[in-house]
Design an enzyme around this catalytic site. Structure first.
Site, short mmCIF file in Angstrom:
data_model
loop_
_atom_site.label_atom_id
_atom_site.label_comp_id
_atom_site.label_asym_id
_atom_site.label_seq_id
_atom_site.Cartn_x
_atom_site.Cartn_y
_atom_site.Cartn_z
N GLN A 101 0.86 -1.19 0.00
CA GLN A 101 0.00 0.00 0.00
C GLN A 101 0.89 1.24 0.00
OE1 GLN A 101 -3.59 -0.65 2.87
NE2 GLN A 101 -1.88 -1.82 3.68
N VAL A 103 3.71 4.04 -1.00
CA VAL A 103 4.01 4.74 -2.26
C VAL A 103 5.47 5.21 -2.26
CG1 VAL A 103 1.62 5.47 -2.61
CG2 VAL A 103 3.14 6.94 -1.26
N HIS A 119 -1.27 1.45 -4.31
CA HIS A 119 -1.66 2.85 -4.16
C HIS A 119 -0.77 3.79 -4.94
CE1 HIS A 119 -3.89 1.90 -0.12
NE2 HIS A 119 -4.52 1.44 -1.18
N CYS A 147 1.02 19.90 -17.62
CA CYS A 147 1.26 18.77 -18.53
C CYS A 147 1.79 19.32 -19.88
CB CYS A 147 -0.05 18.04 -18.76
SG CYS A 147 0.03 16.80 -20.06
N CYS A 150 -1.13 18.62 -22.67
CA CYS A 150 -2.47 19.23 -22.72
C CYS A 150 -2.55 20.50 -21.87
CB CYS A 150 -3.52 18.22 -22.24
SG CYS A 150 -3.57 18.04 -20.44
N PRO A 214 3.46 -4.35 15.86
CA PRO A 214 3.58 -4.24 17.32
C PRO A 214 2.21 -4.06 17.99
CG PRO A 214 4.96 -2.58 16.19
CD PRO A 214 4.15 -3.26 15.16
N GLU A 215 1.24 -3.54 17.20
CA GLU A 215 -0.09 -3.29 17.76
C GLU A 215 -1.09 -4.37 17.33
OE1 GLU A 215 1.43 0.09 19.39
OE2 GLU A 215 -0.65 -0.57 19.67
P1 OAD Z 1 -1.41 3.01 9.04
O1 OAD Z 1 -0.68 4.21 9.56
O2 OAD Z 1 -2.91 3.00 9.02
O3 OAD Z 1 -0.98 1.72 9.88
C1 OAD Z 1 0.39 1.50 10.13
C2 OAD Z 1 0.48 0.23 10.94
O4 OAD Z 1 1.86 -0.08 11.11
C3 OAD Z 1 -0.13 0.35 12.34
O5 OAD Z 1 -0.96 -0.76 12.59
C4 OAD Z 1 1.11 0.33 13.26
O6 OAD Z 1 0.81 -0.36 14.48
C5 OAD Z 1 2.08 -0.46 12.44
N1 OAD Z 1 3.48 -0.21 12.72
C6 OAD Z 1 4.05 0.92 13.21
N2 OAD Z 1 5.40 0.76 13.28
C7 OAD Z 1 5.66 -0.50 12.83
C8 OAD Z 1 6.84 -1.27 12.66
N3 OAD Z 1 8.06 -0.77 12.96
N4 OAD Z 1 6.73 -2.53 12.18
C9 OAD Z 1 5.51 -3.06 11.87
N5 OAD Z 1 4.35 -2.37 12.00
C10 OAD Z 1 4.44 -1.12 12.47
O7 OAD Z 1 -0.84 2.74 7.58
P2 OAD Z 1 -1.46 1.77 6.48
O8 OAD Z 1 -2.16 0.62 7.10
O9 OAD Z 1 -0.38 1.50 5.53
O10 OAD Z 1 -3.64 5.26 1.64
O11 OAD Z 1 -2.55 2.73 5.77
C11 OAD Z 1 -3.22 2.23 4.62
C12 OAD Z 1 -3.49 3.38 3.69
O12 OAD Z 1 -4.16 4.46 4.40
C13 OAD Z 1 -2.23 4.03 3.12
O13 OAD Z 1 -1.77 3.34 1.99
C14 OAD Z 1 -2.75 5.41 2.76
C15 OAD Z 1 -3.50 5.70 4.05
O14 OAD Z 1 -4.43 6.70 3.93
C16 OAD Z 1 -3.98 6.39 0.94
O15 OAD Z 1 -3.50 7.46 1.21
C17 OAD Z 1 -4.94 6.15 -0.17
#
Ligand code: OAD
Length: 245
Positions: A101, A103, A119, A147, A150, A214-215
């Site tokens: 997910q 970028v 994403h 662009c 365009c 961790p959570e």
């Molecule tokens: P989040 O910030 O929602 O979740 C991050 C997760 O990583 C949390 O559950 C933390 O507990 C965990 N975490 C933190 N440090 C860590 C570590 N060192 N090792 C392992 N886990 C750790 O981020 P995403 O789940 O990636 O999309 O969010 C999903 C999407 O929401 C993103 O791609 C973005 C965001 O809005 C868009 O912007 C469309």
């Protein structure tokens, strides 16, 4: 930290593994996550002000500059041991798909090759009108830049809230999730669809579900193995225990 011996046995026998990563896998590279309290991007900014097409149309300069600042910060980040362990894991398995997910492009920089960017990628820019990726544009100080074909505004090639994911990427990710024997969910809060459904697609087809975070997340009760540790700590130990070199 301890890796359950049963998980090591399963991995050694596995032929097809799928991995879903989120911002947590890049946290140890200094890249902010989204929902971690206090440090997460969405606790400092409102996503609807920065990560939607409406936000961009309302204030294109603000959105362009926010993504440019994230790109700037990213240029200082390096892949961490978690990224590197996943790149090594890919080399040990006949079938390995890394669905991210994120970028930030750090999996590719760590050496992972079969990467699906659900994403998009912050390093890529596309035309807001035509949707085509733009490699070069006139840097005359206009923000956002225009662009070359365009004249429309350029935008980051990332998926915003309310937008569809790249159809091919989602198709490949869904298929990999349904065909794998082991599915890892690493560093994601598992709250954003459709990525959040991938582990359930895998589990429905009998895959072993491993979570590294961790959570506690909504997936944790459904995981066969939940490693409550940072990815940068757990993954290198897991790879060493399983394919120890
Ligand atoms: P989040 O910030 O929602 O979740 C991050 C997760 O990583 C949390 O559950 C933390 O507990 C965990 N975490 C933190 N440090 C860590 C570590 N060192 N090792 C392992 N886990 C750790 O981020 P995403 O789940 O990636 O999309 O969010 C999903 C999407 O929401 C993103 O791609 C973005 C965001 O809005 C868009 O912007 C469309």
């Amino acid at each position: 930290m301890e890796i359950p011996p049963h998980l090591v046995d399963i991995l050694r026998k596995a032929r097809r593994v799928a991995v879903l990563t989120g911002a947590g896998v890049s946290a140890e590279s200094g890249v902010p996550t989204f929902r971690d309290t206090l440090t997460g991007l969405w606790s400092q900014y409102r996503p609807e002000d920065l990560a939607t097409p409406q936000a961009f149309l309302k204030d294109p300069r603000k959105v362009w500059e926010w993504y440019a600042s994230r790109r700037e910060r990213l240029s200082l980040a390096q892949p961490n041991p978690g990224h590197l362990a996943l790149a090594e894991m890919e080399g040990h398995l006949p079938g390995f798909t890394l669905i991210t997910q994120n970028v930030d492009g750090l999996h590719w920089r760590a050496g992972s090759r079969n990467v699906i960017e659900l994403h998009g990628n912050l390093a890529r820019v596309k035309c807001f009108q035509e949707g085509t990726v733009v490699e070069q544009w006139l840097d005359d100080g206009t923000i956002p830049p225009r662009c070359p074909s365009c004249g429309g505004m350029l935008r980051p090639d990332v998926v915003w809230f309310g937008e569809k994911l790249p159809p091919e990427a989602l198709q490949h990710a869904t298929r990999a999730s349904q065909e794998c024997q082991v599915f890892f969910s690493i560093g994601t809060s598992g709250v954003v669809e459709p990525a959040a459904s991938l582990p359930y697609w895998a589990s429905e087809r009998g895959a072993v579900i491993v979570e590294v975070n961790p959570e506690h997340t909504p997936l944790t009760p459904h995981a066969d193995f939940a490693l409550h540790a940072p990815a940068g700590e757990a993954l290198p130990i897991l790879v060493k225990r399983t394919w120890g070199l």
